[in-house]
Design a protein around this motif. Structure first.
Motif, PDB file in Angstrom:
ATOM      1  N   VAL A 250       0.870  -1.183   0.000  1.00 26.61           N
ATOM      2  CA  VAL A 250       0.000   0.000   0.000  1.00 26.61           C
ATOM      3  C   VAL A 250       0.907   1.233   0.000  1.00 26.61           C
ATOM      4  O   VAL A 250       1.751   1.375   0.879  1.00 26.61           O
ATOM      5  N   PRO A 251       0.768   2.101  -1.001  1.00 21.69           N
ATOM      6  CA  PRO A 251       1.607   3.301  -1.026  1.00 21.69           C
ATOM      7  C   PRO A 251       1.388   4.168   0.217  1.00 21.69           C
ATOM      8  O   PRO A 251       0.284   4.211   0.767  1.00 21.69           O
ATOM      9  N   GLU A 252       2.452   4.858   0.615  1.00 24.28           N
ATOM     10  CA  GLU A 252       2.417   5.662   1.839  1.00 24.28           C
ATOM     11  C   GLU A 252       1.314   6.731   1.791  1.00 24.28           C
ATOM     12  O   GLU A 252       1.059   7.306   0.733  1.00 24.28           O
ATOM     13  N   GLY A 253       0.691   6.958   2.913  1.00 27.54           N
ATOM     14  CA  GLY A 253      -0.294   8.037   3.027  1.00 27.54           C
ATOM     15  C   GLY A 253      -1.699   7.624   2.622  1.00 27.54           C
ATOM     16  O   GLY A 253      -2.619   8.441   2.647  1.00 27.54           O
ATOM     17  N   LEU A 254      -1.864   6.357   2.236  1.00 25.75           N
ATOM     18  CA  LEU A 254      -3.185   5.900   1.796  1.00 25.75           C
ATOM     19  C   LEU A 254      -3.650   4.750   2.680  1.00 25.75           C
ATOM     20  O   LEU A 254      -2.825   3.973   3.166  1.00 25.75           O
ATOM     21  N   LEU A 255      -4.969   4.661   2.852  1.00 26.34           N
ATOM     22  CA  LEU A 255      -5.518   3.495   3.533  1.00 26.34           C
ATOM     23  C   LEU A 255      -5.743   2.416   2.473  1.00 26.34           C
ATOM     24  O   LEU A 255      -6.483   2.645   1.512  1.00 26.34           O
ATOM     25  N   GLY A 256      -5.102   1.276   2.631  1.00 26.43           N
ATOM     26  CA  GLY A 256      -5.248   0.200   1.638  1.00 26.43           C
ATOM     27  C   GLY A 256      -6.189  -0.879   2.141  1.00 26.43           C
ATOM     28  O   GLY A 256      -6.070  -1.328   3.282  1.00 26.43           O
ATOM     29  N   VAL A 257      -7.130  -1.260   1.291  1.00 31.31           N
ATOM     30  CA  VAL A 257      -8.015  -2.378   1.627  1.00 31.31           C
ATOM     31  C   VAL A 257      -7.913  -3.386   0.489  1.00 31.31           C
ATOM     32  O   VAL A 257      -8.045  -3.024  -0.677  1.00 31.31           O
ATOM     33  N   LYS A 258      -7.634  -4.622   0.855  1.00 34.44           N
ATOM     34  CA  LYS A 258      -7.416  -5.628  -0.169  1.00 34.44           C
ATOM     35  C   LYS A 258      -8.755  -6.032  -0.785  1.00 34.44           C
ATOM     36  O   LYS A 258      -9.697  -6.334  -0.048  1.00 34.44           O
ATOM     37  N   ALA A 259      -8.848  -6.014  -2.093  1.00 37.04           N
ATOM     38  CA  ALA A 259     -10.091  -6.468  -2.732  1.00 37.04           C
ATOM     39  C   ALA A 259      -9.867  -6.729  -4.209  1.00 37.04           C
ATOM     40  O   ALA A 259      -9.201  -5.959  -4.899  1.00 37.04           O
ATOM     41  N   ASP A 260     -10.435  -7.846  -4.643  1.00 39.46           N
ATOM     42  CA  ASP A 260     -10.510  -8.138  -6.069  1.00 39.46           C
ATOM     43  C   ASP A 260     -11.918  -7.728  -6.489  1.00 39.46           C
ATOM     44  O   ASP A 260     -12.899  -8.186  -5.879  1.00 39.46           O
ATOM     45  N   VAL A 261     -12.026  -6.876  -7.506  1.00 38.90           N
ATOM     46  CA  VAL A 261     -13.363  -6.366  -7.858  1.00 38.90           C
ATOM     47  C   VAL A 261     -14.244  -7.421  -8.528  1.00 38.90           C
ATOM     48  O   VAL A 261     -15.425  -7.169  -8.767  1.00 38.90           O
ATOM     49  N   THR A 262     -13.683  -8.593  -8.798  1.00 31.77           N
ATOM     50  CA  THR A 262     -14.524  -9.668  -9.339  1.00 31.77           C
ATOM     51  C   THR A 262     -15.252 -10.424  -8.225  1.00 31.77           C
ATOM     52  O   THR A 262     -16.028 -11.333  -8.510  1.00 31.77           O
ATOM     53  N   SER A 263     -14.987 -10.068  -6.973  1.00 35.40           N
ATOM     54  CA  SER A 263     -15.637 -10.744  -5.845  1.00 35.40           C
ATOM     55  C   SER A 263     -16.544  -9.779  -5.093  1.00 35.40           C
ATOM     56  O   SER A 263     -16.073  -8.812  -4.491  1.00 35.40           O
ATOM     57  N   GLU A 264     -17.838 -10.060  -5.112  1.00 40.80           N
ATOM     58  CA  GLU A 264     -18.793  -9.197  -4.409  1.00 40.80           C
ATOM     59  C   GLU A 264     -18.499  -9.180  -2.909  1.00 40.80           C
ATOM     60  O   GLU A 264     -18.575  -8.129  -2.255  1.00 40.80           O
ATOM     61  N   ALA A 265     -18.096 -10.337  -2.359  1.00 38.76           N
ATOM     62  CA  ALA A 265     -17.828 -10.423  -0.917  1.00 38.76           C
ATOM     63  C   ALA A 265     -16.610  -9.575  -0.549  1.00 38.76           C
ATOM     64  O   ALA A 265     -16.610  -8.871   0.467  1.00 38.76           O
ATOM     65  N   GLN A 266     -15.561  -9.630  -1.395  1.00 36.41           N
ATOM     66  CA  GLN A 266     -14.366  -8.818  -1.099  1.00 36.41           C
ATOM     67  C   GLN A 266     -14.666  -7.323  -1.235  1.00 36.41           C
ATOM     68  O   GLN A 266     -14.153  -6.511  -0.475  1.00 36.41           O
ATOM     69  N   VAL A 267     -15.487  -6.981  -2.206  1.00 37.62           N
ATOM     70  CA  VAL A 267     -15.872  -5.569  -2.380  1.00 37.62           C
ATOM     71  C   VAL A 267     -16.639  -5.099  -1.150  1.00 37.62           C
ATOM     72  O   VAL A 267     -16.373  -4.028  -0.581  1.00 37.62           O
ATOM     73  N   ASP A 268     -17.565  -5.907  -0.694  1.00 35.81           N
ATOM     74  CA  ASP A 268     -18.368  -5.541   0.474  1.00 35.81           C
ATOM     75  C   ASP A 268     -17.472  -5.358   1.702  1.00 35.81           C
ATOM     76  O   ASP A 268     -17.596  -4.360   2.439  1.00 35.81           O
ATOM     77  N   ALA A 269     -16.540  -6.287   1.902  1.00 34.01           N
ATOM     78  CA  ALA A 269     -15.641  -6.199   3.069  1.00 34.01           C
ATOM     79  C   ALA A 269     -14.769  -4.947   2.973  1.00 34.01           C
ATOM     80  O   ALA A 269     -14.513  -4.276   3.981  1.00 34.01           O
ATOM     81  N   ALA A 270     -14.316  -4.623   1.770  1.00 29.32           N
ATOM     82  CA  ALA A 270     -13.468  -3.436   1.591  1.00 29.32           C
ATOM     83  C   ALA A 270     -14.250  -2.168   1.962  1.00 29.32           C
ATOM     84  O   ALA A 270     -13.741  -1.292   2.668  1.00 29.32           O
ATOM     85  N   PHE A 271     -15.486  -2.084   1.501  1.00 29.60           N
ATOM     86  CA  PHE A 271     -16.301  -0.902   1.829  1.00 29.60           C
ATOM     87  C   PHE A 271     -16.540  -0.809   3.338  1.00 29.60           C
ATOM     88  O   PHE A 271     -16.493   0.277   3.918  1.00 29.60           O
ATOM     89  N   THR A 272     -16.809  -1.952   3.964  1.00 30.87           N
ATOM     90  CA  THR A 272     -17.061  -1.944   5.407  1.00 30.87           C
ATOM     91  C   THR A 272     -15.835  -1.405   6.140  1.00 30.87           C
ATOM     92  O   THR A 272     -15.956  -0.587   7.063  1.00 30.87           O
ATOM     93  N   ALA A 273     -14.636  -1.814   5.692  1.00 28.53           N
ATOM     94  CA  ALA A 273     -13.398  -1.336   6.327  1.00 28.53           C
ATOM     95  C   ALA A 273     -13.223   0.169   6.113  1.00 28.53           C
ATOM     96  O   ALA A 273     -12.872   0.901   7.041  1.00 28.53           O
ATOM     97  N   VAL A 274     -13.477   0.634   4.897  1.00 29.44           N
ATOM     98  CA  VAL A 274     -13.307   2.065   4.598  1.00 29.44           C
ATOM     99  C   VAL A 274     -14.331   2.890   5.389  1.00 29.44           C
ATOM    100  O   VAL A 274     -13.998   3.930   5.966  1.00 29.44           O
TER     101      VAL A 274
END
Ligand code: NDP
Length: 245
Positions: A49-73
């Motif tokens: 994750v580049p410095e100064g950014l909040l990184g959330v791991k997600a593959d956009v082909t996975s609805e579950a990973q997208v949902d988890a990423a949004f919840t974290a953000v």
């Protein structure tokens, strides 16, 4: 923090999420919003994750990973007010050699991936009664390109999403616009054969490729208050290559 507290905390900057923001155009976009004073998160699949950014791991082909990423953000920065659907891939080959999975994999990432993140973001935007959706398309979405039937179809589809979204949610303070870059110096274009690069350079009126920051500055502007009355637009950043959009 509950929604109302995040709204009251607006002076800390907007909650921005850029998909595929770990490199290339996405990273330049994320940095442009940081310069703006926004709270910026990116999705990434690989690398650091580049410095100064909040990184959330997600593959956009996975609805579950997208949902988890949004919840974290949402937990860290509040509901996403600015969404940049940037993650994308190519799998170029001529039609007769293109397999069905070459076609559907590109659609699943570039088009359905955008649908997944926009659908998830829209819930928070509707509650906030404001939002900015920016979809990163491509000059080839309208101009076409040999070897890119899959990619061009996915990028043209984003225009349909932005325009339908504008008609569905335009009354809720939400805008949806498409930015259509031409040739930008990133890993994606570094893969192009030298001949192809030369041919394209000859047809680009500006006679050069652009840097990712040149796209990022336009995305930052279309997501700003100055652009509040622009929605459903396709904004080329292509040195004049695709005139006629
Ligand atoms: P890069 O190849 O440099 O970066 C692509 C980004 O998308 C990476 O962050 C990558 O993540 C991410 N990504 C790809 N597939 C997925 C997936 N399934 N789930 C989550 N993330 C994914 O590309 P560019 O920066 O050049 O391109 C960014 C966008 O701009 C793309 O949509 C591209 O189509 C578009 N574009 C680019 C142009 C150019 O000239 N470069 C021209 C026109 C449009 P990871 O690092 O994990 O692989």
């Amino acid at each position: 923090m509950i929604l109302e507290e995040f709204v009251a905390d607006a002076e800390q900057g907007r909650s921005v999420l850029v998909t595929g923001g770990n490199r290339g155009i996405g990273l330049a976009i994320a940095r442009a919003f940081v310069e703006n004073g926004d709270r910026v998160a990116i999705t990434y699949r690989s690398g650091e994750v580049p410095e100064g950014l909040l990184g959330v791991k997600a593959d956009v082909t996975s609805e579950a990973q997208v949902d988890a990423a949004f919840t974290a953000v949402e937990g860290a920065h509040g509901p996403v007010e600015v969404l940049v659907a940037n993650a994308g891939m190519t799998r170029d080959t001529l039609l007769l050699r293109m397999t069905e999975s070459d076609f559907t994999d590109v659609i699943d990432t570039n088009l359905t991936g955008a649908f997944r993140v926009i659908k998830r973001a829209s819930k928070g935007m509707i509650r906030l009664r404001k939002g900015r959706v920016v979809l990163i398309s491509s000059v080839t979405g309208l101009y076409g390109a040999p070897g890119q039937i899959n990619y061009s179809a996915s990028k043209a589809g984003l225009i349909g999403i932005a325009r339908s979204l504008t008609r569905e949610l335009g009354s809720r303070g939400i805008t949806a616009n498409v930015v259509a870059p031409g040739f930008i110096n990133t890993d994606m274009t570094a893969e192009l054969p030298e001949d192809t690069r030369k041919n394209y350079l000859a047809t680009i009126p500006a006679r050069r490729f652009a840097e990712p920051t040149e796209v990022a500055n336009v995305v930052r502007w279309i997501a700003s208050d100055d652009a509040a009355y622009i929605s459903g637009a396709v904004i080329p950043v292509d040195g004049g290559l695709g005139m006629g959009h």
